[in-house]
Design an enzyme around this catalytic site. Structure first.
Site, PDB file in Angstrom:
ATOM      1  N   ARG A 151       0.848  -1.199   0.000  1.00 26.04           N
ATOM      2  CA  ARG A 151       0.000   0.000   0.000  1.00 26.04           C
ATOM      3  C   ARG A 151       0.882   1.246   0.000  1.00 26.04           C
ATOM      4  O   ARG A 151       1.790   1.387   0.829  1.00 26.04           O
ATOM      5  CB  ARG A 151      -0.902   0.001   1.236  1.00 26.04           C
ATOM      6  CG  ARG A 151      -1.686   1.292   1.468  1.00 26.04           C
ATOM      7  CD  ARG A 151      -2.609   1.138   2.675  1.00 26.04           C
ATOM      8  NE  ARG A 151      -3.266   2.375   3.067  1.00 26.04           N
ATOM      9  CZ  ARG A 151      -2.938   3.090   4.152  1.00 26.04           C
ATOM     10  NH1 ARG A 151      -1.941   2.677   4.958  1.00 26.04           N
ATOM     11  NH2 ARG A 151      -3.597   4.193   4.453  1.00 26.04           N
ATOM     12  N   ARG A 203      -9.955  19.497   9.085  1.00 21.26           N
ATOM     13  CA  ARG A 203      -9.073  19.838  10.207  1.00 21.26           C
ATOM     14  C   ARG A 203      -9.395  21.242  10.725  1.00 21.26           C
ATOM     15  O   ARG A 203      -9.819  22.112   9.962  1.00 21.26           O
ATOM     16  CB  ARG A 203      -7.601  19.792   9.785  1.00 21.26           C
ATOM     17  CG  ARG A 203      -7.141  18.414   9.307  1.00 21.26           C
ATOM     18  CD  ARG A 203      -5.662  18.397   8.957  1.00 21.26           C
ATOM     19  NE  ARG A 203      -5.257  17.128   8.397  1.00 21.26           N
ATOM     20  CZ  ARG A 203      -4.937  16.055   9.114  1.00 21.26           C
ATOM     21  NH1 ARG A 203      -4.978  16.126  10.435  1.00 21.26           N
ATOM     22  NH2 ARG A 203      -4.582  14.934   8.531  1.00 21.26           N
ATOM     23  N   LYS A 243     -13.142   2.613   0.776  1.00 24.76           N
ATOM     24  CA  LYS A 243     -12.894   2.482   2.213  1.00 24.76           C
ATOM     25  C   LYS A 243     -14.174   2.850   2.965  1.00 24.76           C
ATOM     26  O   LYS A 243     -14.724   3.940   2.770  1.00 24.76           O
ATOM     27  CB  LYS A 243     -11.739   3.388   2.630  1.00 24.76           C
ATOM     28  CG  LYS A 243     -10.405   2.977   2.022  1.00 24.76           C
ATOM     29  CD  LYS A 243      -9.339   4.035   2.198  1.00 24.76           C
ATOM     30  CE  LYS A 243      -8.943   4.218   3.648  1.00 24.76           C
ATOM     31  NZ  LYS A 243      -7.856   5.221   3.781  1.00 24.76           N
ATOM     32  N   THR A 281      -6.591  -1.361   9.971  1.00 24.29           N
ATOM     33  CA  THR A 281      -6.408  -0.391  11.056  1.00 24.29           C
ATOM     34  C   THR A 281      -6.161  -1.040  12.422  1.00 24.29           C
ATOM     35  O   THR A 281      -6.993  -1.809  12.909  1.00 24.29           O
ATOM     36  CB  THR A 281      -7.586   0.590  11.205  1.00 24.29           C
ATOM     37  OG1 THR A 281      -8.059   0.984   9.920  1.00 24.29           O
ATOM     38  CG2 THR A 281      -7.127   1.844  11.945  1.00 24.29           C
TER      39      THR A 281
END
Length: 481
Positions: free
Chosen positions: A35, A76, A217, A275
């Site tokens: 990846r 953010r 995802k 994850t």
């Protein structure tokens, strides 16, 4: 390179794994797909890693898949005059479009689309959910919030908005540039971050123009709700439990993981569980028992692949992390309970000739002494259908398409071999027998099952099955094809 397991291992490359020696070591330890995280590293660095992977592939005479993971529209906060502030539970805190430095009462949130979608009572999560804010009042350029869970908030921490579907483009300007770059570079899979709807996938597919397979995802509640449509639009799925566990109550993630894996298998599309699988191995040569159990659970559930993130990209023990995953996979798949679970979760799907052919291939392999199922495939669909059956014998996928072979490196139990273009089925059987022997899957005295489509070299025509001896002379004596 013959693996002693069916589940595939995806390893993320980064500062700890960027040179030839380390990338080769990771592959030899068990990494089947690498990846490339587009959130980190320049295009030059990504291109260099891609080049090294292809060199390792050639030197090891292996088929290696490459997955480029786009950053997605990451939200953010701005910056603080003091760098950080402590938010106390019950305090008032404002998010706004004012670009000035923040303090203990407010901070910039440079995303007007969030304010446009917010409603009173919505939750905002900051810094991977460590801080939780509840919207008390909001407008087109501000949100007055109450601090529900306090903590330290600092510069440019990520923000999650779990309660609403945000009117965000799935691809940022950076993503579009990265997509064009990696598609031209020649990656095999393109992972889309923060997918919310099938239209997000369709947009990426149009830009990709068939140069890579599209993997979505699943990391937002909206994606879970729209999963069936997203799955239909995608070539594969990643259960990205990091952000998913932030935006949903953590106890919801395990059942969602199980449900998504089942649906992906029913659709014959590969699914990665990702994850924090061996998070402690970033700093430790040994994982925790809970992490090992987590990896094992994903394998028992029938996932196609399990993934390492920071463990292999930035950790101190990247090879050990891959080795641990490999060893856990071998041990789990040797457990009789694993086979019971896998077969109990098989759902019959007989909608086409191809479905019937691959089901028959699996049943023949399980009732007679067959050493491998060899399938000739152009697009990869036949191999995916065989893998959905989760047979007890190895799957040998033979294809004349280099890209197909590399994409199938992500698929459960599938060993890929690139062949020349074949014109006749008897010629295909000879090639299958030869590759089964060469790869150590069978001897000349053994038998294999061969599936293919006639006419040859046409995608989606799987319609023939043969049980064949691996002594090619027994096949080749009448008609060399």
């Amino acid at each position: 390179m013959k693996r002693m397991r069916n589940v595939k291992i995806v390893a993320t490359l980064g500062p700890a794994s960027s040179d030839y020696a380390m990338i080769r070591a990771l592959h030899e330890a068990g990494a089947d797909v690498f990846r490339l995280n587009m959130s980190h590293g320049s295009h030059d660095e990504i291109a260099e890693r891609h080049k090294i992977i292809r060199q390792v592939e050639e030197d090891c005479e292996s088929t290696i898949g490459i997955l480029a993971d786009l950053q997605g529209p990451k939200l953010r906060v701005g910056v603080f005059a003091n760098g950080e502030e402590e938010l106390e539970e019950g305090a008032e805190f404002r998010l706004d479009l004012d670009p000035s430095e923040g303090d203990a009462t407010r901070v910039n949130l440079p995303h007007p689309e969030i304010f446009a979608a917010l409603e009173k009572g919505a939750s905002l999560l900051v810094n991977d959910g460590k801080i939780r804010l509840k919207v008390k009042k909001c407008g087109k350029d501000f949100a007055d919030c109450t601090v529900v869970t306090g903590g330290t908030i600092s510069n440019r921490k990520g923000v999650n908005v779990p309660d609403v579907v945000l009117p965000l483009a799935a691809l940022s300007d950076k993503d579009r540039k990265d997509l064009a770059f990696v598609a031209e570079l020649g990656v095999d899979w393109l992972a889309l971050s923060f997918v919310q709807r099938p239209e997000d996938v369709n947009e990426a597919r149009a830009l990709c123009k068939g140069r890579a397979a599209i993997l979505s995802k699943i990391e937002k509640p909206a994606a879970v709700k729209a999963f069936d449509a997203i799955l239909a639009a995608s070539d594969g799925i990643m259960v990205a439990r990091g952000d998913l566990g932030v935006e949903l109550p953590v106890q919801n993630v395990p059942p969602i993981q199980k449900q998504l894996i089942r649906k992906c298998r029913a659709a014959a599309k590969p699914v990665i569980v990702a994850t924090q699988m061996l998070e402690s191995m970033i700093d430790s040569p040994m994982p925790t028992r809970a992490e090992v159990s987590d990896v094992a659970t994903a394998i028992y559930e029938g996932s196609d692949a399990i993934m390492l993130s920071a463990e292999s990209a930035a950790g101190s023990y990247p090879v050990e992390a891959v080795t641990t995953m490999n060893n856990v996979a071998i041990e789990v798949e040797a457990d009789p309970t694993y086979r019971e679970v896998i077969e109990a979760s098989r759902t019959a799907k007989r909608n086409s000739v191809a479905d019937g052919i691959v089901a028959a291939a699996r049943e023949i392999a399980e009732t007679t002494d067959i050493k491998a199922i060899c399938c000739f495939t152009q697009s990869g669909t036949t191999a995916l259908l065989v893998a959905r059956e989760r047979p007890r014998v190895p799957i040998l996928a033979l294809t004349s398409q280099e890209g197909t072979a590399r994409r199938l490196a992500l698929t459960w139990g599938t060993n890929c071999v690139q062949t020349g273009v074949l014109e006749r089925f008897k010629e295909a059987v000879v090639n299958a027998a030869r590759e089964a022997r060469r790869g150590g899957y069978a001897t000349a005295q053994d038998q294999i099952v061969v599936t293919a489509g006639v006419p040859f070299n046409t995608a989606g025509t799987t319609n023939i099955l043969r049980v064949a001896p691996c002594d090619e002379r027994l096949i080749y004596h009448t008609d060399p094809g």
